[in-house]
Write an enzyme that holds these catalytic residues in place. Structure first.
Site, PDB file in Angstrom:
ATOM      1  N   LYS A  20      39.136  53.027  61.769  1.00  0.00           N
ATOM      2  CA  LYS A  20      39.997  52.697  60.621  1.00  0.00           C
ATOM      3  C   LYS A  20      40.134  51.187  60.457  1.00  0.00           C
ATOM      4  O   LYS A  20      39.936  50.652  59.365  1.00  0.00           O
ATOM      5  CB  LYS A  20      41.390  53.312  60.835  1.00  0.00           C
ATOM      6  N   ASN A  21      40.483  50.504  61.548  1.00  0.00           N
ATOM      7  CA  ASN A  21      40.777  49.076  61.411  1.00  0.00           C
ATOM      8  C   ASN A  21      39.544  48.243  61.082  1.00  0.00           C
ATOM      9  O   ASN A  21      39.661  47.175  60.492  1.00  0.00           O
ATOM     10  CB  ASN A  21      41.457  48.552  62.681  1.00  0.00           C
ATOM     11  N   CYS A 114      56.841  46.366  58.549  1.00  0.00           N
ATOM     12  CA  CYS A 114      56.390  47.752  58.642  1.00  0.00           C
ATOM     13  C   CYS A 114      57.135  48.416  59.775  1.00  0.00           C
ATOM     14  O   CYS A 114      58.014  47.813  60.387  1.00  0.00           O
ATOM     15  CB  CYS A 114      54.891  47.840  58.818  1.00  0.00           C
ATOM     16  N   ARG A 119      55.832  41.603  61.468  1.00  0.00           N
ATOM     17  CA  ARG A 119      54.428  41.289  61.194  1.00  0.00           C
ATOM     18  C   ARG A 119      54.243  40.171  60.155  1.00  0.00           C
ATOM     19  O   ARG A 119      53.780  40.406  59.030  1.00  0.00           O
ATOM     20  CB  ARG A 119      53.681  42.555  60.799  1.00  0.00           C
ATOM     21  N   ASP A 306      47.882  49.820  70.475  1.00  0.00           N
ATOM     22  CA  ASP A 306      47.656  51.053  69.705  1.00  0.00           C
ATOM     23  C   ASP A 306      47.447  52.285  70.601  1.00  0.00           C
ATOM     24  O   ASP A 306      47.332  53.402  70.094  1.00  0.00           O
ATOM     25  CB  ASP A 306      46.450  50.885  68.766  1.00  0.00           C
ATOM     26  N   ARG A 398      47.564  58.497  57.932  1.00  0.00           N
ATOM     27  CA  ARG A 398      47.056  57.146  57.686  1.00  0.00           C
ATOM     28  C   ARG A 398      45.843  56.861  58.557  1.00  0.00           C
ATOM     29  O   ARG A 398      44.972  56.094  58.152  1.00  0.00           O
ATOM     30  CB  ARG A 398      48.126  56.095  58.043  1.00  0.00           C
TER      31      ARG A 398
HETATM   32  C1  UD1 Z   1      45.952  44.707  64.005  1.00  0.00           C
HETATM   33  C2  UD1 Z   1      45.711  46.185  63.857  1.00  0.00           C
HETATM   34  C3  UD1 Z   1      46.805  46.983  64.560  1.00  0.00           C
HETATM   35  C4  UD1 Z   1      46.952  46.529  66.016  1.00  0.00           C
HETATM   36  C5  UD1 Z   1      47.118  45.024  66.093  1.00  0.00           C
HETATM   37  C6  UD1 Z   1      47.135  44.492  67.525  1.00  0.00           C
HETATM   38  C7  UD1 Z   1      44.585  46.360  61.703  1.00  0.00           C
HETATM   39  C8  UD1 Z   1      44.642  46.828  60.304  1.00  0.00           C
HETATM   40  N1  UD1 Z   1      45.686  46.534  62.450  1.00  0.00           N
HETATM   41  O1  UD1 Z   1      47.167  44.417  63.332  1.00  0.00           O
HETATM   42  O2  UD1 Z   1      46.449  48.367  64.524  1.00  0.00           O
HETATM   43  O3  UD1 Z   1      48.072  47.152  66.586  1.00  0.00           O
HETATM   44  O4  UD1 Z   1      46.039  44.365  65.395  1.00  0.00           O
HETATM   45  O5  UD1 Z   1      45.988  44.898  68.191  1.00  0.00           O
HETATM   46  O6  UD1 Z   1      43.567  45.891  62.159  1.00  0.00           O
HETATM   47  N2  UD1 Z   1      51.764  37.562  64.391  1.00  0.00           N
HETATM   48  C9  UD1 Z   1      52.518  36.432  64.109  1.00  0.00           C
HETATM   49  N3  UD1 Z   1      52.141  35.631  63.061  1.00  0.00           N
HETATM   50  C10 UD1 Z   1      51.029  35.909  62.307  1.00  0.00           C
HETATM   51  C11 UD1 Z   1      50.267  37.045  62.617  1.00  0.00           C
HETATM   52  C12 UD1 Z   1      50.658  37.857  63.678  1.00  0.00           C
HETATM   53  O7  UD1 Z   1      53.534  36.172  64.759  1.00  0.00           O
HETATM   54  O8  UD1 Z   1      50.749  35.152  61.383  1.00  0.00           O
HETATM   55  C13 UD1 Z   1      52.209  38.450  65.510  1.00  0.00           C
HETATM   56  C14 UD1 Z   1      52.608  39.834  64.983  1.00  0.00           C
HETATM   57  O9  UD1 Z   1      53.923  39.857  64.500  1.00  0.00           O
HETATM   58  C15 UD1 Z   1      52.446  40.678  66.235  1.00  0.00           C
HETATM   59  C16 UD1 Z   1      51.253  40.008  66.943  1.00  0.00           C
HETATM   60  O10 UD1 Z   1      51.122  38.709  66.367  1.00  0.00           O
HETATM   61  O11 UD1 Z   1      53.582  40.599  67.035  1.00  0.00           O
HETATM   62  C17 UD1 Z   1      49.964  40.765  66.786  1.00  0.00           C
HETATM   63  O12 UD1 Z   1      49.630  40.862  65.438  1.00  0.00           O
HETATM   64  P1  UD1 Z   1      48.126  40.889  64.908  1.00  0.00           P
HETATM   65  O13 UD1 Z   1      47.174  40.704  66.040  1.00  0.00           O
HETATM   66  O14 UD1 Z   1      48.035  39.956  63.758  1.00  0.00           O
HETATM   67  O15 UD1 Z   1      48.009  42.386  64.406  1.00  0.00           O
HETATM   68  P2  UD1 Z   1      47.553  42.900  62.988  1.00  0.00           P
HETATM   69  O16 UD1 Z   1      46.318  42.176  62.555  1.00  0.00           O
HETATM   70  O17 UD1 Z   1      48.706  42.949  62.081  1.00  0.00           O
END
Ligand code: UD1
Length: 421
Positions: A20-21, A114, A119, A306, A398
């Site tokens: 999915k991701n 979410c 996030r 995950d 989802r």
């Molecule tokens: C992606 C995955 C999700 C998985 C996650 C971590 C997709 C669609 N989703 O989510 O399934 O659980 O990686 O492996 O691919 N953060 C910040 N600032 C930012 C961006 C992120 O503080 O600008 C923090 C987030 O709040 C969170 C952490 O970094 O606590 C990890 O987030 P991130 O690695 O960005 O996850 P996603 O890309 O949202």
């Protein structure tokens, strides 16, 4: 809702769907290319349908035939993404990088929070600014523009404060069409990042080091047509391996890449199971007596957040005391209360769950709190005594393709029923 009658042994083979991701970010990545893109091994999921709707609203022509998705993003409008769909899918923000790189302008509603935490997207935005974009957030909408006669992003040296998966993907896509060289330090190393890089390379991008913590992208003028297969879903594969472990059943999962599952396999072995790599992307789970272990979620190659909920279900049945520490998301332990309803012995202390294994759980009505929590409750239901009813299936749908049919083929007693009021 799903009705599950527990304690049925499983056996046989289950085929894992496309990730999915990966599929979501590759769909966004296809916006970089004004030619035909074909993606294979795309799972049928609600998140994929939502991403398709967002692309369609931008003017993209999409045709899905089984697991093959044809994408034609020739004539599109980079400012047309509608709030009502974007707000339902966080991954919609992936469109920002490619649209800004290709058109020098983009307008997209902020994805918002979410069910597992706030996030933020600060790292994505700071990286785009480092590449020369001016970014304005007004009334919940992100407007990004590149000034200058050619409206091209400029290569930059970017250091991420945290190896965010989404920020790495956004910046990697943006840099493919930028002028000059971009480096992303402290980049995320997840297999989905490597898949995105390989997809972009197949379209003619120049990317080096994906899968390490430093990625270098040398911008090119344009990208070309591509035909590309999405990697298998490592989280779905891990979920089925836990299904074997929790029901003490020998099962095989095919289309699963062992290298992507190293931390998951290590923890299953620590808990007392054996995983045999049978080659050709096939893994056999040999169940064992379940014993306690500690787990801390971390960015890849650490243990994936995950898979945290699913392992919590397993540790509820594992003899001894286990500790799960959730370090990636701040609000990802809400399944604890639901597992407690089934008789689990879990105490919460901040972001730590202290789990004392119990001999059995009892089936109960439970409510999914997020996508992976819904899988955890199904797993607990498969091993519990009596009937479990899992509600809140919009989370499950989802991200798990056809999960109840796949489980039923393995021998589980599980039915989706519509509630009558
Ligand atoms: C992606 C995955 C999700 C998985 C996650 C971590 C997709 C669609 N989703 O989510 O399934 O659980 O990686 O492996 O691919 N953060 C910040 N600032 C930012 C961006 C992120 O503080 O600008 C923090 C987030 O709040 C969170 C952490 O970094 O606590 C990890 O987030 P991130 O690695 O960005 O996850 P996603 O890309 O949202």
């Amino acid at each position: 809702m799903l009705e599950i009658w527990g304690r049925n042994p499983l056996q046989g083979n289950v085929k894992i769907s496309g990730a999915k991701n990966s599929a979501l970010v590759l769909m966004a990545g296809s916006l970089l290319c004004p030619k035909d893109c074909r993606l294979r091994n795309v799972p049928s999921l609600v998140d994929i349908s939502r991403m398709s709707q967002i692309l369609t609203s931008l003017g993209v022509k999409l045709t899905k035939n089984g697991d093959v998705l044809d994408i034609d993003a020739r004539d599109i409008n980079p400012t047309a993404a509608p709030y009502d769909i974007v707000s339902q899918l966080r991954a919609s923000f992936f469109a920002v990088g490619p649209l800004l790189a290709r058109f020098g302008t983009v307008k997209i509603p902020l994805p918002g929070g979410c069910d597992i935490g706030a996030r933020p997207v600060k790292l994505h935005i700071q990286g785009l600014q480092a590449m020369g974009a001016s970014v304005l957030i007004e009334s919940g909408i992100v407007h990004a523009d590149v000034k200058g006669s050619n409206r091209r992003l400029q290569g930059a040296k970017i250091y991420l404060d945290y190896p965010s998966v989404g920020a790495t993907e956004t910046l990697l896509m943006a840099a493919t069409l930028a002028e000059g060289e971009t480096t992303i330090e402290n980049a995320a190393q997840e297999p989905e990042i490597v898949d995105l890089a390989n997809f972009c390379i197949a379209m003619g991008a120049k990317i080096y080091g994906a899968g390490t913590n430093k990625i270098t992208i040398v911008g090119v003028d344009r990208l070309h047509s591509v035909d590309y297969a999405v990697i298998p879903d490592r989280i779905e594969a891990g979920t089925f391996l836990v299904a074997g472990a929790i029901t003490h059943s020998e099962i095989t999962v095919s289309s699963a890449i062992a290298d992507h599952l190293v931390p998951v396999i290590a923890k299953l072995e620590a808990i007392g199971c054996r995983i045999i790599n049978e080659g050709e992307n096939c893994l056999r789970l040999i169940p064992g007596e379940l014993k306690a272990t500690d787990i801390e979620t971390l960015p890849y190659p650490g243990f994936p957040t995950d898979m945290q909920a699913q392992f919590m279900a397993l540790l509820c049945f594992s003899e001894g005391n286990s500790v799960i520490s959730e370090t990636v998301f701040e609000n990802r332990l809400r399944h604890v209360a639901e597992l407690q309803r089934m008789g689990a012995n879990i105490r919460l202390k901040g972001n730590h769950a202290l789990i004392q294994g119990v001999p059995f759980l009892s089936g109960a009505p439970v409510m999914s709190t997020d996508l992976r929590a819904s899988a955890a409750l199904i797993l607990a239901g498969l091993a519990a005594q009596g009937k479990t009813i899992v509600r809140g299936l919009h989370h499950l749908d989802r991200g798990y393709e056809d999960i109840e049919n796949k489980l039923r083929k393995l021998g589980a007693r599980i039915e989706r029923v519509t509630e009558s009021n």
